[in-house]
Enzyme design. Structure first.
Site, PDB file in Angstrom:
ATOM      1  N   ASP A   1      20.100  -3.905  21.602  1.00  0.00           N
ATOM      2  CA  ASP A   1      19.953  -2.951  20.497  1.00  0.00           C
ATOM      3  C   ASP A   1      20.209  -3.628  19.148  1.00  0.00           C
ATOM      4  O   ASP A   1      20.978  -4.582  19.069  1.00  0.00           O
ATOM      5  CB  ASP A   1      20.936  -1.785  20.703  1.00  0.00           C
ATOM      6  CG  ASP A   1      20.573  -0.583  19.850  1.00  0.00           C
ATOM      7  OD1 ASP A   1      19.451  -0.529  19.304  1.00  0.00           O
ATOM      8  OD2 ASP A   1      21.430   0.324  19.725  1.00  0.00           O
ATOM      9  N   GLY A   2      19.563  -3.109  18.123  1.00  0.00           N
ATOM     10  CA  GLY A   2      19.809  -3.581  16.756  1.00  0.00           C
ATOM     11  C   GLY A   2      18.669  -4.386  16.156  1.00  0.00           C
ATOM     12  O   GLY A   2      18.823  -4.968  15.066  1.00  0.00           O
TER      13      GLY A   2
ATOM     14  N   ARG B   1      17.602  -2.925  12.664  1.00  0.00           N
ATOM     15  CA  ARG B   1      18.565  -3.206  11.592  1.00  0.00           C
ATOM     16  C   ARG B   1      18.557  -4.688  11.217  1.00  0.00           C
ATOM     17  O   ARG B   1      18.697  -5.043  10.052  1.00  0.00           O
ATOM     18  CB  ARG B   1      19.972  -2.751  12.014  1.00  0.00           C
ATOM     19  CG  ARG B   1      20.184  -1.260  11.818  1.00  0.00           C
ATOM     20  CD  ARG B   1      21.365  -0.753  12.591  1.00  0.00           C
ATOM     21  NE  ARG B   1      21.019  -0.616  14.012  1.00  0.00           N
ATOM     22  CZ  ARG B   1      21.907  -0.397  14.964  1.00  0.00           C
ATOM     23  NH1 ARG B   1      23.185  -0.310  14.667  1.00  0.00           N
ATOM     24  NH2 ARG B   1      21.506  -0.261  16.207  1.00  0.00           N
TER      25      ARG B   1
ATOM     26  N   HIS C   1      11.942  -6.887  16.735  1.00  0.00           N
ATOM     27  CA  HIS C   1      11.657  -6.932  18.184  1.00  0.00           C
ATOM     28  C   HIS C   1      11.177  -8.334  18.575  1.00  0.00           C
ATOM     29  O   HIS C   1      11.599  -8.883  19.590  1.00  0.00           O
ATOM     30  CB  HIS C   1      10.588  -5.900  18.562  1.00  0.00           C
ATOM     31  CG  HIS C   1      10.984  -4.485  18.262  1.00  0.00           C
ATOM     32  ND1 HIS C   1      12.226  -3.982  18.577  1.00  0.00           N
ATOM     33  CD2 HIS C   1      10.307  -3.452  17.685  1.00  0.00           C
ATOM     34  CE1 HIS C   1      12.290  -2.705  18.199  1.00  0.00           C
ATOM     35  NE2 HIS C   1      11.146  -2.364  17.653  1.00  0.00           N
TER      36      HIS C   1
ATOM     37  N   SER D   1      12.988   2.670  26.537  1.00  0.00           N
ATOM     38  CA  SER D   1      13.527   3.850  27.209  1.00  0.00           C
ATOM     39  C   SER D   1      12.500   4.980  27.230  1.00  0.00           C
ATOM     40  O   SER D   1      11.537   4.981  26.450  1.00  0.00           O
ATOM     41  CB  SER D   1      14.805   4.328  26.500  1.00  0.00           C
ATOM     42  OG  SER D   1      14.482   5.034  25.319  1.00  0.00           O
TER      43      SER D   1
ATOM     44  N   ARG E   1       9.323   7.242  18.935  1.00  0.00           N
ATOM     45  CA  ARG E   1       9.189   6.411  17.721  1.00  0.00           C
ATOM     46  C   ARG E   1       7.765   6.493  17.169  1.00  0.00           C
ATOM     47  O   ARG E   1       6.848   6.930  17.866  1.00  0.00           O
ATOM     48  CB  ARG E   1       9.564   4.974  18.065  1.00  0.00           C
ATOM     49  CG  ARG E   1      11.016   4.876  18.482  1.00  0.00           C
ATOM     50  CD  ARG E   1      11.474   3.453  18.589  1.00  0.00           C
ATOM     51  NE  ARG E   1      12.898   3.440  18.927  1.00  0.00           N
ATOM     52  CZ  ARG E   1      13.692   2.415  18.776  1.00  0.00           C
ATOM     53  NH1 ARG E   1      13.226   1.284  18.288  1.00  0.00           N
ATOM     54  NH2 ARG E   1      14.965   2.496  19.102  1.00  0.00           N
TER      55      ARG E   1
ATOM     56  N   LEU F   1      18.164 -16.048  39.876  1.00  0.00           N
ATOM     57  CA  LEU F   1      18.561 -14.922  39.028  1.00  0.00           C
ATOM     58  C   LEU F   1      17.519 -13.826  39.191  1.00  0.00           C
ATOM     59  O   LEU F   1      16.324 -14.111  39.131  1.00  0.00           O
ATOM     60  CB  LEU F   1      18.611 -15.369  37.557  1.00  0.00           C
ATOM     61  CG  LEU F   1      18.723 -14.263  36.498  1.00  0.00           C
ATOM     62  CD1 LEU F   1      20.093 -13.573  36.565  1.00  0.00           C
ATOM     63  CD2 LEU F   1      18.501 -14.834  35.084  1.00  0.00           C
TER      64      LEU F   1
ATOM     65  N   ARG G   1      26.596  -3.721  25.264  1.00  0.00           N
ATOM     66  CA  ARG G   1      25.701  -3.124  24.277  1.00  0.00           C
ATOM     67  C   ARG G   1      25.938  -3.790  22.926  1.00  0.00           C
ATOM     68  O   ARG G   1      27.075  -3.893  22.456  1.00  0.00           O
ATOM     69  CB  ARG G   1      25.903  -1.619  24.129  1.00  0.00           C
ATOM     70  CG  ARG G   1      24.869  -1.043  23.137  1.00  0.00           C
ATOM     71  CD  ARG G   1      24.770   0.456  23.129  1.00  0.00           C
ATOM     72  NE  ARG G   1      23.642   0.857  22.296  1.00  0.00           N
ATOM     73  CZ  ARG G   1      22.928   1.947  22.464  1.00  0.00           C
ATOM     74  NH1 ARG G   1      23.211   2.756  23.451  1.00  0.00           N
ATOM     75  NH2 ARG G   1      21.931   2.241  21.656  1.00  0.00           N
TER      76      ARG G   1
HETATM   77  C1  IPE Z   1      18.428   2.016  23.760  1.00  0.00           C
HETATM   78  O1  IPE Z   1      18.426   1.783  22.390  1.00  0.00           O
HETATM   79  C2  IPE Z   1      17.103   1.625  24.364  1.00  0.00           C
HETATM   80  C3  IPE Z   1      16.762   0.195  24.333  1.00  0.00           C
HETATM   81  C4  IPE Z   1      17.532  -0.767  23.898  1.00  0.00           C
HETATM   82  C5  IPE Z   1      15.476  -0.149  24.869  1.00  0.00           C
HETATM   83  P1  IPE Z   1      18.011   2.926  21.339  1.00  0.00           P
HETATM   84  O2  IPE Z   1      18.084   2.283  19.999  1.00  0.00           O
HETATM   85  O3  IPE Z   1      16.728   3.533  21.734  1.00  0.00           O
HETATM   86  O4  IPE Z   1      19.176   3.994  21.539  1.00  0.00           O
HETATM   87  P2  IPE Z   1      19.682   5.145  20.549  1.00  0.00           P
HETATM   88  O5  IPE Z   1      18.476   5.912  20.139  1.00  0.00           O
HETATM   89  O6  IPE Z   1      20.325   4.475  19.381  1.00  0.00           O
HETATM   90  O7  IPE Z   1      20.669   5.927  21.353  1.00  0.00           O
HETATM   91  C1  IPE Z   2      16.389  -2.103  20.266  1.00  0.00           C
HETATM   92  O1  IPE Z   2      16.410  -2.221  18.881  1.00  0.00           O
HETATM   93  C2  IPE Z   2      15.008  -2.298  20.832  1.00  0.00           C
HETATM   94  C3  IPE Z   2      14.393  -1.066  21.364  1.00  0.00           C
HETATM   95  C4  IPE Z   2      14.946   0.109  21.424  1.00  0.00           C
HETATM   96  C5  IPE Z   2      13.038  -1.210  21.880  1.00  0.00           C
HETATM   97  P1  IPE Z   2      16.139  -0.963  17.942  1.00  0.00           P
HETATM   98  O2  IPE Z   2      14.681  -0.924  17.641  1.00  0.00           O
HETATM   99  O3  IPE Z   2      16.698   0.262  18.542  1.00  0.00           O
HETATM  100  O4  IPE Z   2      16.948  -1.370  16.638  1.00  0.00           O
HETATM  101  P2  IPE Z   2      17.835  -0.415  15.750  1.00  0.00           P
HETATM  102  O5  IPE Z   2      18.813   0.258  16.639  1.00  0.00           O
HETATM  103  O6  IPE Z   2      16.892   0.568  15.116  1.00  0.00           O
HETATM  104  O7  IPE Z   2      18.481  -1.312  14.758  1.00  0.00           O
HETATM  105 MG    MG Z   3      18.526   1.128  18.475  1.00  0.00          MG
END
Ligand code: IPE
Ligand code: IPE
Ligand code: MG
Length: 246
Positions: A19-20, A23, A36, A64, A70, A131, A188
Site C-alpha cells: 500500500d501507498g 501517495r 504502481h 482487491s 477506483r 518460494l 502492511r
Molecule cells: C488494499 O489497499 C488493497 C491492495 C493493496 C491491493 P487499499 O489502498 O485498496 O485499501 P484501503 O482502501 O486504503 O483500505
Molecule cells: C496500493 O497503493 C496499490 C493498490 C491498491 C493497487 P494505493 O494505490 O492504494 O496507494 P495509496 O494508498 O492511494 O497511497
Molecule cells: Mg491504498
C-alpha cells in the site's frame, strides 16, 4: 544467513499489503499510476529477499475486489500493468525457482486475456518449490468466504457432505488455496492500520506488523526487519506461555 534473523524460527508464510503507491507518486508530483509502476522494483527486491532468507510462502495483495471503485483509468492501468509484469517477468521468476499462484475471483471484470496469462504462469511455474509467491488479485476475504460457502452448500445439496460434519477444516479446504498455510506475519505498508478485506479467515492468528514505508520504497531489508519483529513476539494461540517450550 541474514543478520539478526534466527534461521530455525523463520515464519513459513508472510503476507503483505502493498500500500501507498498513490501517495508515493503524489509526493513526487507524479501520476498515481507511476507509483504502481515503481512498486515493481519493490516487489522483486522483496521476492529476492524472501529467497535469500529461505521464506517458503509469500502472498501479496495486488488488486482487491473493492479496487474496482477506483477511476476507470487507474483500474485499466492496473489490469494492463499486472498483465505486462507477468509476461515480462515470469521466466525470471521461473528461473529463480518461484511458484507463482493467484487467489481471487477469476471472472467478473478481469479481462479474459489476463485470466489466460494467470493460468499460463501458474502452469509454467507449478513445479517450483523454493518460494510460493501468491498474488491476491481481484481478491476479497469476504468474497472468498462467500465462494467457499457456495462450494460447501453444493456438496451438501449433492448429498456428499452432512451439515453436522462441517467444521473449520471444511471451510479451510474450500478456500482458494487450500494447501496454503496461514500467514505467520502480515505486513502492511504506508502507515495504515487496516486489514482492508485481506485474508480474513487466514489471518486469525497472524502477527501484525505495520510500517510507515510506502510500498515503492520497500526493499528486502524491510522484509527482514518485519521477520525480526515477528521473531521477538510471543505467539500464544489462546494458551499461556510454557517455560522451555517454543
Ligand atoms: C488494499 O489497499 C488493497 C491492495 C493493496 C491491493 P487499499 O489502498 O485498496 O485499501 P484501503 O482502501 O486504503 O483500505
Ligand atoms: C496500493 O497503493 C496499490 C493498490 C491498491 C493497487 P494505493 O494505490 O492504494 O496507494 P495509496 O494508498 O492511494 O497511497
Ligand atoms: Mg491504498
Amino acid at each position: 544467513m541474514v543478520r539478526g534473523i534466527d534461521p530455525s524460527r523463520l515464519p513459513t508464510h508472510v503476507a503483505l499489503v502493498m500500500d501507498g503507491n498513490g501517495r508515493w507518486a503524489q509526493q513526487r508530483g507524479l501520476k498515481r499510476t507511476d507509483g504502481h509502476a515503481a512498486g515493481e522494483e519493490a516487489l522483486f527486491d522483496t521476492v529476492e529477499g524472501a529467497l535469500e532468507v529461505g521464506l517458503p510462502w509469500m502472498t501479496v495483495f495486488a488488486f482487491s475486489t473493492e479496487n474496482w471503485r477506483r477511476p476507470l483509468d487507474e483500474v485499466r492501468f492496473l489490469m494492463r500493468f499486472n498483465e505486462s509484469l507477468l509476461l515480462r517477468r515470469r521466466d525470471e521468476l521461473n528461473d529463480l525457482g518461484v511458484r507463482v499462484r493467484f487467489i481471487g475471483r477469476r471472472g467478473g471484470r478481469v479481462p479474459r486475456r489476463v485470466l489466460q496469462h494467470i493460468v499460463d504462469t501458474e502452469a509454467l511455474t507449478a513445479r517450483n518449490r523454493k518460494l510460493t509467491l501468491t498474488f491476491a488479485f481481484n481478491y476479497g476475504g469476504r468474497a472468498e468466504l462467500v465462494d467457499a460457502t457456495r462450494a460447501i452448500a453444493e456438496q451438501v445439496a449433492a448429498g456428499r457432505l452432512k451439515p453436522s460434519a462441517i467444521d473449520e477444516r471444511t471451510i479451510a479446504r474450500n478456500l482458494y488455496a487450500p494447501d496454503m498455510p496461514d500467514p505467520d506475519v502480515l505486513v502492511r505498508t504506508s502507515g495504515e492500520f487496516r486489514i482492508s478485506n485481506y485474508l480474513l479467515w487466514e489471518l486469525a492468528y497472524s502477527e501484525l506488523v505495520f510500517t510507515d514505508v510506502l510500498w515503492p520504497d520497500f526493499r528486502r531489508e524491510n522484509l527482514f526487519e518485519a521477520i525480526r519483529e515477528y521473531q521477538g513476539r510471543s505467539r500464544r494461540f489462546g494458551a499461556i506461555d510454557t517455560p522451555g517450550a517454543d
